[in-house]
Scaffold this motif. Structure first.
Motif, PDB file in Angstrom:
ATOM      1  N   LYS A 159      57.784  37.309  30.805  1.00 35.27           N
ATOM      2  CA  LYS A 159      57.220  38.417  31.562  1.00 35.27           C
ATOM      3  C   LYS A 159      56.267  39.239  30.681  1.00 35.27           C
ATOM      4  O   LYS A 159      55.160  39.569  31.079  1.00 35.27           O
ATOM      5  CB  LYS A 159      58.359  39.305  32.080  1.00 35.27           C
ATOM      6  CG  LYS A 159      58.010  40.029  33.366  1.00 35.27           C
ATOM      7  CD  LYS A 159      59.207  40.811  33.891  1.00 35.27           C
ATOM      8  CE  LYS A 159      60.138  39.934  34.732  1.00 35.27           C
ATOM      9  NZ  LYS A 159      61.337  40.683  35.167  1.00 35.27           N
ATOM     10  N   GLY A 162      53.142  37.302  29.951  1.00 34.45           N
ATOM     11  CA  GLY A 162      52.426  36.816  31.130  1.00 34.45           C
ATOM     12  C   GLY A 162      52.395  35.299  31.226  1.00 34.45           C
ATOM     13  O   GLY A 162      51.429  34.711  31.700  1.00 34.45           O
ATOM     14  N   LYS A 164      53.140  31.836  32.798  1.00 32.57           N
ATOM     15  CA  LYS A 164      53.433  31.364  34.168  1.00 32.57           C
ATOM     16  C   LYS A 164      54.432  30.227  34.126  1.00 32.57           C
ATOM     17  O   LYS A 164      54.339  29.351  33.297  1.00 32.57           O
ATOM     18  CB  LYS A 164      52.144  30.873  34.819  1.00 32.57           C
ATOM     19  CG  LYS A 164      51.211  32.031  35.078  1.00 32.57           C
ATOM     20  CD  LYS A 164      50.762  32.073  36.515  1.00 32.57           C
ATOM     21  CE  LYS A 164      49.311  31.663  36.658  1.00 32.57           C
ATOM     22  NZ  LYS A 164      48.717  31.975  37.927  1.00 32.57           N
TER      23      LYS A 164
ATOM     24  N   LYS B  34      47.672  39.512  30.413  1.00 27.33           N
ATOM     25  CA  LYS B  34      46.922  38.533  31.196  1.00 27.33           C
ATOM     26  C   LYS B  34      47.827  37.319  31.371  1.00 27.33           C
ATOM     27  O   LYS B  34      48.676  37.059  30.510  1.00 27.33           O
ATOM     28  CB  LYS B  34      45.626  38.168  30.474  1.00 27.33           C
ATOM     29  CG  LYS B  34      45.822  37.620  29.066  1.00 27.33           C
ATOM     30  CD  LYS B  34      44.499  37.117  28.522  1.00 27.33           C
ATOM     31  CE  LYS B  34      44.726  36.190  27.347  1.00 27.33           C
ATOM     32  NZ  LYS B  34      44.504  36.643  26.056  1.00 27.33           N
ATOM     33  N   THR B  35      47.712  36.640  32.472  1.00 30.61           N
ATOM     34  CA  THR B  35      48.579  35.471  32.642  1.00 30.61           C
ATOM     35  C   THR B  35      48.019  34.308  31.836  1.00 30.61           C
ATOM     36  O   THR B  35      46.815  34.161  31.683  1.00 30.61           O
ATOM     37  CB  THR B  35      48.701  35.053  34.115  1.00 30.61           C
ATOM     38  OG1 THR B  35      47.392  34.819  34.607  1.00 30.61           O
ATOM     39  CG2 THR B  35      49.388  36.114  34.940  1.00 30.61           C
ATOM     40  N   SER B  37      48.918  29.998  30.497  1.00 32.33           N
ATOM     41  CA  SER B  37      49.752  28.810  30.710  1.00 32.33           C
ATOM     42  C   SER B  37      50.323  28.299  29.401  1.00 32.33           C
ATOM     43  O   SER B  37      51.313  27.580  29.399  1.00 32.33           O
ATOM     44  CB  SER B  37      48.933  27.720  31.390  1.00 32.33           C
ATOM     45  OG  SER B  37      47.775  27.470  30.617  1.00 32.33           O
TER      46      SER B  37
END
Lengths: 164, 215
Positions: A159, A162, A164, B34-35, B37
């Motif tokens: 979290k 960030g 995913k 910021k997201t 991967s």
């Protein structure tokens, strides 16, 4: 065979080995139904023989790559206050008696043993009170030590970063 | 006049540097992330109990934490075995490099004095600087061995210089109930996420994150 496993970790703790193999202590252990004593003596100068005790069978060694098997086979673990040894014994779900080396200066290793004792995860004594403690101990008061939850750490980090 | 100019510009540079340090240390986790991967992690393994704890944390992280750069002391065979065992248990589906093992001189043997710790930590910077500059991790994850300090300082330097925003994640050992380790006390000042595993430490260190026992 009901087994006691004694471990001093990577250090030396001759006084513990001497106390636990004394005729008083072994007599108490025998009385409580223990038949076998396995000793991990580390760098200590005492390495007791197999026939050194009248009351119990004794096995002693200095170090092994892993003491996991000895932990697993034990019905009671007697350990120095080292954090690694304490956590390994509790992680294996074994009743644990920690013997504090009162000749050592207070060090941070004691912090954990003391806290775990306050939370009823282990019993706590010194070499001079070992026989007395073995005689009177009530292992049923000990609370299981639940494993840590690294998943909580991972979720927090996902979290925060960030991910995913 | 020339001397005055020199002193003045030095003073100005130092002031700007300090401002930048202040800004970097205080920007931390306030910005919404910021997201992403993938997160490149620099993992500092110590000896004995430290390695056991950090590997339990690594086991919990998802595959997004790739690549994983492990840093170990050059005298430490045990940690290397544990790392290789853990990594080979992971599925090897990708063709990219998923992990590396990097050795640096040990910065602080157990029971080494403070002053000689400072000297060996400074000398460890010589190895930490090129390593961290080359690997450019998103996150440095560590839990207490002395080698953490030069690596985290280098991570911080990357951020101060604006090269890369390296996050510093510190997890204090489960052994620490009432007091932080020396490494913990230093890295409390610079880490973005500072985890403790006993509530007594959270009470003493307000910035610390307490999620119960996590190893």
């Amino acid at each position: 065979m009901k087994t006691v496993f004694v471990t001093v970790g990577s250090t030396r703790f001759d006084e513990l080995i001497e106390s636990v193999t004394s005729s008083e202590a072994t007599q108490v252990l025998k009385f409580r139904g223990y038949e076998r004593l396995v000793l991990q003596v580390g760098k200590g100068s005492l390495l007791p023989d197999a026939d050194s005790c009248a009351h119990l069978s004794v096995e002693a060694f200095r170090f092994k790559d892993s003491i996991a098997e000895d932990m697993k086979q034990a019905d009671l673990v007697i350990s120095h206050a080292g954090a690694g040894s304490c956590l390994e014994a509790l992680g294996a779900g074994k009743p644990l008696l920690v013997v504090v080396n009162d000749k050592l200066m207070d060090n941070h290793q004691l912090e954990l043993a003391r806290q775990l004792h306050m939370d009823h995860h282990l019993l706590y004594c010194t070499c001079s009170t070992l026989t007395e403690t073995l005689k009177n101990m009530d292992l049923s008061v000990l609370q299981p030590f639940p494993p840590g939850q690294p998943k909580n750490f991972a979720n927090f980090l996902d979290k925060a970063l960030g991910v995913k | 006049m020339l001397l005055f100019g020199l002193v003045f510009s030095l003073f100005l540079t130092a002031l700007l540097f300090l401002l930048r340090v202040y800004f970097v240390l205080n920007s931390g986790s306030n910005h919404p992330p910021k997201t992403r991967s993938h997160v490149a992690v620099l993992v500092v393994a110590g000896s004995g109990g430290h390695t056991t704890e950090i590997m339990r944390l690594m086991e919990s992280l998802s595959a997004a934490y790739t690549p994983r750069h492990y840093v170990i002391a050059d005298t430490d065979k045990m940690s290397e075995e544990k790392i290789v065992a853990f990594e080979s248990s992971k599925p090897q589906s990708h063709t990219d490099v998923q992990f590396t093992i990097n050795r640096i001189p040990r910065s602080r043997e157990v029971a080494q004095s403070w002053s000689s710790s400072v000297v060996s930590t400074l000398s460890a910077l010589r190895y930490s600087l090129p390593l961290v500059f080359r690997l450019q991790p998103d996150v440095v994850l560590c839990n207490g061995p002395g080698t953490c300090v030069p690596l985290c300082i280098t991570g911080l330097l990357l951020r101060i210089l604006g090269i890369k925003k390296v996050g510093i994640v510190y997890v204090e050992s489960i052994c620490r109930v009432q007091t932080l380790s020396l490494t913990g006390r230093i890295l409390y000042l610079v880490s973005d996420y500072f985890f403790v595993q006993w509530s007594s430490l959270r009470d003493k260190y307000p910035k610390a994150i307490f999620l119960g026992r996590i190893v």
